[in-house]
Scaffold this active site. Structure first.
Site, PDB file in Angstrom:
ATOM      1  NE  ARG A  15     -10.337  -2.468  -4.178  1.00  0.00           N
ATOM      2  CZ  ARG A  15      -9.433  -2.880  -3.220  1.00  0.00           C
ATOM      3  NH1 ARG A  15      -8.884  -1.908  -2.809  1.00  0.00           N
ATOM      4  NH2 ARG A  15      -9.047  -4.099  -2.962  1.00  0.00           N
ATOM      5  CD  GLU A  49       0.557  -5.427   0.625  1.00  0.00           C
ATOM      6  OE1 GLU A  49      -0.541  -5.177  -0.075  1.00  0.00           O
ATOM      7  OE2 GLU A  49       1.405  -4.674   1.189  1.00  0.00           O
TER       8      GLU A  49
HETATM    9  P1  AMP Z   1      -0.906  -7.649  -5.225  1.00  0.00           P
HETATM   10  O1  AMP Z   1      -1.495  -9.123  -5.960  1.00  0.00           O
HETATM   11  O2  AMP Z   1      -0.122  -7.896  -3.936  1.00  0.00           O
HETATM   12  O3  AMP Z   1      -0.369  -6.869  -6.358  1.00  0.00           O
HETATM   13  O4  AMP Z   1      -2.172  -6.969  -5.096  1.00  0.00           O
HETATM   14  C1  AMP Z   1      -2.857  -6.480  -5.869  1.00  0.00           C
HETATM   15  C2  AMP Z   1      -4.638  -6.488  -5.584  1.00  0.00           C
HETATM   16  O5  AMP Z   1      -4.811  -6.376  -4.358  1.00  0.00           O
HETATM   17  C3  AMP Z   1      -5.133  -5.331  -5.973  1.00  0.00           C
HETATM   18  O6  AMP Z   1      -6.361  -5.479  -6.773  1.00  0.00           O
HETATM   19  C4  AMP Z   1      -5.547  -4.147  -4.881  1.00  0.00           C
HETATM   20  O7  AMP Z   1      -6.656  -3.844  -5.020  1.00  0.00           O
HETATM   21  C5  AMP Z   1      -5.340  -5.110  -3.771  1.00  0.00           C
HETATM   22  N1  AMP Z   1      -3.940  -4.413  -2.991  1.00  0.00           N
HETATM   23  C6  AMP Z   1      -3.118  -5.210  -2.392  1.00  0.00           C
HETATM   24  N2  AMP Z   1      -2.504  -4.475  -1.477  1.00  0.00           N
HETATM   25  C7  AMP Z   1      -3.042  -3.219  -1.390  1.00  0.00           C
HETATM   26  C8  AMP Z   1      -2.880  -2.122  -0.606  1.00  0.00           C
HETATM   27  N3  AMP Z   1      -1.636  -2.039   0.132  1.00  0.00           N
HETATM   28  N4  AMP Z   1      -3.731  -1.165  -0.733  1.00  0.00           N
HETATM   29  C9  AMP Z   1      -4.928  -1.197  -1.427  1.00  0.00           C
HETATM   30  N5  AMP Z   1      -5.107  -2.214  -2.251  1.00  0.00           N
HETATM   31  C10 AMP Z   1      -4.345  -3.330  -2.438  1.00  0.00           C
END
Ligand code: AMP
Length: 173
Positions: A59, A96
């Site tokens: 995305r 996450e």
């Molecule tokens: P992070 O590494 O935890 O900051 O996760 C970031 C990536 O995971 C981003 O590229 C988002 O597309 C996706 N992502 C993680 N958590 C979410 C969420 N709650 N909603 C949408 N996309 C998420």
């Protein structure tokens, strides 16, 4: 900004229980919302010497490519492991939900190159911290890490100490 926020759909318990998934497809498919979001994310970098936008699969490509086009610069792709055809450098990171590995072509960055990193959502910050690590290893000058949305309760910024971070829309979780 309220209007833009309303365009993001919250999906509880996707892809696993406990995650509040921010579905940006509802914003992307609305022409004026997508255009406004990209304008706001790109305009702040006009005439600042940015040489390229780095988009994070998948995305982040939708944000990064449009920002790059607006700024009149190129776009550099950071992809999931095994997708890039030339020699790569890679970094593993925790999500996450789950774990993954990201790669960039080893010749994608010139030392000192000024780049903006673009992604859709800043959650725990693991993804963009890994990308910042890759870019620094290749000698990039990271002007800013730029997100459409930030989940502030997950404190992703804590993993990005020393980086400038911007998010257009803020959600608690
Ligand atoms: P992070 O590494 O935890 O900051 O996760 C970031 C990536 O995971 C981003 O590229 C988002 O597309 C996706 N992502 C993680 N958590 C979410 C969420 N709650 N909603 C949408 N996309 C998420």
């Amino acid at each position: 900004m309220k209007e833009l926020k309303k365009r993001i759909r919250n999906i509880p318990d996707f892809p696993i229980k406990g995650i509040q998934f921010k579905d940006i497809t509802t914003l992307l498919s609305d022409p004026s919302s997508y255009q406004r979001a990209i304008d706001l994310m790109a305009h702040r970098h006009f005439n600042k010497g940015v040489e390229s936008v780095v988009g994070i699969e998948a995305r982040g490509f939708v944000m990064g490519a449009a920002m790059a086009y607006k700024l009149g610069v190129g776009v550099i792709l950071v992809r999931k492991a095994g997708k890039l055809p030339y020699r790569t450098v890679s970094a593993e990171y925790a999500l996450e939900y789950g774990k993954d590995r990201l790669e960039i072509h080893e010749d994608a960055i010139r030392p000192g190159m000024k780049v903006v990193v673009a992604d859709d959502v800043l959650a725990t910050g693991g993804t963009v911290a890994a990308v910042a690590d890759l870019l620094k290893r290749l000698g990039a000058d990271i002007v800013e890490c730029c997100f459409l949305a930030e989940l502030t309760d997950l404190r992703g910024r804590d993993k990005l100490k020393g980086q400038k971070v911007f998010s257009l829309l803020k959600f608690k979780e």
